[in-house]
Design a protein around this motif. Structure first.
Motif, PDB file in Angstrom:
ATOM      1  N   VAL A  16       0.818  -1.210   0.000  1.00  0.00           N
ATOM      2  CA  VAL A  16       0.000   0.000   0.000  1.00  0.00           C
ATOM      3  C   VAL A  16       0.848   1.256   0.000  1.00  0.00           C
ATOM      4  O   VAL A  16       0.323   2.352  -0.169  1.00  0.00           O
ATOM      5  CB  VAL A  16      -0.967   0.016   1.211  1.00  0.00           C
ATOM      6  CG1 VAL A  16      -1.991  -1.078   1.080  1.00  0.00           C
ATOM      7  CG2 VAL A  16      -0.217  -0.099   2.505  1.00  0.00           C
ATOM      8  N   LYS A  17       2.162   1.104   0.151  1.00  0.00           N
ATOM      9  CA  LYS A  17       3.023   2.283   0.208  1.00  0.00           C
ATOM     10  C   LYS A  17       3.065   3.043  -1.115  1.00  0.00           C
ATOM     11  O   LYS A  17       3.065   4.268  -1.126  1.00  0.00           O
ATOM     12  CB  LYS A  17       4.448   1.877   0.585  1.00  0.00           C
ATOM     13  CG  LYS A  17       4.607   1.477   2.010  1.00  0.00           C
ATOM     14  CD  LYS A  17       6.055   1.113   2.281  1.00  0.00           C
ATOM     15  CE  LYS A  17       6.229   0.585   3.678  1.00  0.00           C
ATOM     16  NZ  LYS A  17       7.608   0.183   3.920  1.00  0.00           N
ATOM     17  N   GLY A  18       3.130   2.321  -2.211  1.00  0.00           N
ATOM     18  CA  GLY A  18       3.224   2.959  -3.524  1.00  0.00           C
ATOM     19  C   GLY A  18       2.048   3.875  -3.833  1.00  0.00           C
ATOM     20  O   GLY A  18       2.235   5.066  -4.104  1.00  0.00           O
ATOM     21  N   PRO A  19       0.815   3.345  -3.803  1.00  0.00           N
ATOM     22  CA  PRO A  19      -0.334   4.218  -4.074  1.00  0.00           C
ATOM     23  C   PRO A  19      -0.505   5.336  -3.047  1.00  0.00           C
ATOM     24  O   PRO A  19      -0.915   6.450  -3.401  1.00  0.00           O
ATOM     25  CB  PRO A  19      -1.532   3.269  -4.031  1.00  0.00           C
ATOM     26  CG  PRO A  19      -0.966   1.939  -4.348  1.00  0.00           C
ATOM     27  CD  PRO A  19       0.415   1.934  -3.782  1.00  0.00           C
ATOM     28  N   LEU A  20      -0.155   5.077  -1.796  1.00  0.00           N
ATOM     29  CA  LEU A  20      -0.284   6.138  -0.788  1.00  0.00           C
ATOM     30  C   LEU A  20       0.732   7.254  -1.024  1.00  0.00           C
ATOM     31  O   LEU A  20       0.398   8.435  -0.889  1.00  0.00           O
ATOM     32  CB  LEU A  20      -0.104   5.565   0.613  1.00  0.00           C
ATOM     33  CG  LEU A  20      -1.321   4.864   1.202  1.00  0.00           C
ATOM     34  CD1 LEU A  20      -0.989   4.280   2.561  1.00  0.00           C
ATOM     35  CD2 LEU A  20      -2.497   5.810   1.320  1.00  0.00           C
ATOM     36  N   MET A  21       1.969   6.897  -1.374  1.00  0.00           N
ATOM     37  CA  MET A  21       2.963   7.934  -1.657  1.00  0.00           C
ATOM     38  C   MET A  21       2.591   8.719  -2.906  1.00  0.00           C
ATOM     39  O   MET A  21       2.748   9.941  -2.951  1.00  0.00           O
ATOM     40  CB  MET A  21       4.352   7.300  -1.823  1.00  0.00           C
ATOM     41  CG  MET A  21       4.920   6.764  -0.537  1.00  0.00           C
ATOM     42  SD  MET A  21       6.647   6.239  -0.618  1.00  0.00           S
ATOM     43  CE  MET A  21       6.694   5.171  -2.026  1.00  0.00           C
ATOM     44  N   PHE A  22       2.103   8.026  -3.934  1.00  0.00           N
ATOM     45  CA  PHE A  22       1.665   8.681  -5.155  1.00  0.00           C
ATOM     46  C   PHE A  22       0.532   9.663  -4.869  1.00  0.00           C
ATOM     47  O   PHE A  22       0.553  10.816  -5.311  1.00  0.00           O
ATOM     48  CB  PHE A  22       1.216   7.603  -6.157  1.00  0.00           C
ATOM     49  CG  PHE A  22       0.677   8.135  -7.444  1.00  0.00           C
ATOM     50  CD1 PHE A  22       1.525   8.609  -8.416  1.00  0.00           C
ATOM     51  CD2 PHE A  22      -0.691   8.141  -7.685  1.00  0.00           C
ATOM     52  CE1 PHE A  22       1.031   9.091  -9.615  1.00  0.00           C
ATOM     53  CE2 PHE A  22      -1.190   8.622  -8.875  1.00  0.00           C
ATOM     54  CZ  PHE A  22      -0.327   9.104  -9.841  1.00  0.00           C
ATOM     55  N   SER A  23      -0.441   9.231  -4.091  1.00  0.00           N
ATOM     56  CA  SER A  23      -1.588  10.086  -3.769  1.00  0.00           C
ATOM     57  C   SER A  23      -1.187  11.233  -2.857  1.00  0.00           C
ATOM     58  O   SER A  23      -1.690  12.352  -3.005  1.00  0.00           O
ATOM     59  CB  SER A  23      -2.680   9.255  -3.105  1.00  0.00           C
ATOM     60  OG  SER A  23      -3.111   8.249  -3.980  1.00  0.00           O
ATOM     61  N   ALA A  24      -0.300  10.983  -1.910  1.00  0.00           N
ATOM     62  CA  ALA A  24       0.149  12.051  -1.014  1.00  0.00           C
ATOM     63  C   ALA A  24       0.917  13.119  -1.790  1.00  0.00           C
ATOM     64  O   ALA A  24       0.760  14.317  -1.531  1.00  0.00           O
ATOM     65  CB  ALA A  24       1.026  11.472   0.092  1.00  0.00           C
ATOM     66  N   PHE A  25       1.728  12.693  -2.755  1.00  0.00           N
ATOM     67  CA  PHE A  25       2.450  13.654  -3.581  1.00  0.00           C
ATOM     68  C   PHE A  25       1.490  14.578  -4.312  1.00  0.00           C
ATOM     69  O   PHE A  25       1.644  15.803  -4.277  1.00  0.00           O
ATOM     70  CB  PHE A  25       3.347  12.906  -4.579  1.00  0.00           C
ATOM     71  CG  PHE A  25       3.930  13.796  -5.636  1.00  0.00           C
ATOM     72  CD1 PHE A  25       4.989  14.632  -5.338  1.00  0.00           C
ATOM     73  CD2 PHE A  25       3.400  13.815  -6.919  1.00  0.00           C
ATOM     74  CE1 PHE A  25       5.525  15.466  -6.315  1.00  0.00           C
ATOM     75  CE2 PHE A  25       3.927  14.640  -7.889  1.00  0.00           C
ATOM     76  CZ  PHE A  25       4.997  15.473  -7.584  1.00  0.00           C
ATOM     77  N   TRP A  26       0.481  13.998  -4.972  1.00  0.00           N
ATOM     78  CA  TRP A  26      -0.462  14.841  -5.710  1.00  0.00           C
ATOM     79  C   TRP A  26      -1.323  15.676  -4.781  1.00  0.00           C
ATOM     80  O   TRP A  26      -1.721  16.795  -5.130  1.00  0.00           O
ATOM     81  CB  TRP A  26      -1.309  14.001  -6.656  1.00  0.00           C
ATOM     82  CG  TRP A  26      -0.517  13.587  -7.840  1.00  0.00           C
ATOM     83  CD1 TRP A  26      -0.079  12.334  -8.143  1.00  0.00           C
ATOM     84  CD2 TRP A  26       0.003  14.444  -8.863  1.00  0.00           C
ATOM     85  NE1 TRP A  26       0.662  12.359  -9.289  1.00  0.00           N
ATOM     86  CE2 TRP A  26       0.732  13.646  -9.758  1.00  0.00           C
ATOM     87  CE3 TRP A  26      -0.084  15.811  -9.100  1.00  0.00           C
ATOM     88  CZ2 TRP A  26       1.365  14.166 -10.872  1.00  0.00           C
ATOM     89  CZ3 TRP A  26       0.561  16.324 -10.225  1.00  0.00           C
ATOM     90  CH2 TRP A  26       1.263  15.513 -11.092  1.00  0.00           C
TER      91      TRP A  26
END
Length: 114
Positions: A16-26
């Motif tokens: 879940v780290k990948g999608p969470l980091m991607f979403s947090a960045f945006w």
């Protein structure tokens, strides 16, 4: 998910780290963009309400998109990369063997008759 072993860390794609980091960045990018552009200049107070709203919307939308894209990923079967199957080699033509004849050969179909 079936090839997971307990106690081992997951790959970036399945965790879940990948999608969470991607979403947090945006979410952070949209937060600052809305904070700057919605204020209407430096003489006015910053609009944190709109910035948090935009960041929340961007976070949720990008998280849903990343989750949907990661769910549609499917690994290729092992036999697809081995060269088995029909017409997988670009070196061999699919319409049969090709014989190359010299240009002056009288048996060649395009040879001139004298």
């Amino acid at each position: 998910m079936a090839d997971q072993k307990p106690g081992e860390p997951r790959k970036m794609r399945t965790s879940v780290k990948g999608p969470l980091m991607f979403s947090a960045f945006w979410g952070v990018v949209i937060f600052f963009a809305v904070l700057i552009f919605a204020s209407g200049g430096s003489a006015r107070t910053p609009r944190f309400d709109l910035a948090f709203t935009g960041a929340g919307i961007a976070f949720i939308v990008s998280l849903v998109l990343a989750a949907m894209l990661s769910m549609t990923h499917k690994e290729n079967a092992e036999h697809l990369g081995k060269g088995s199957g029909v017409n997988l080699s670009s070196k061999k033509p699919s319409h049969g063997p090709v014989t190359h004849r010299p240009a002056g050969d009288p048996e060649a179909p395009d040879a001139e008759t004298r």
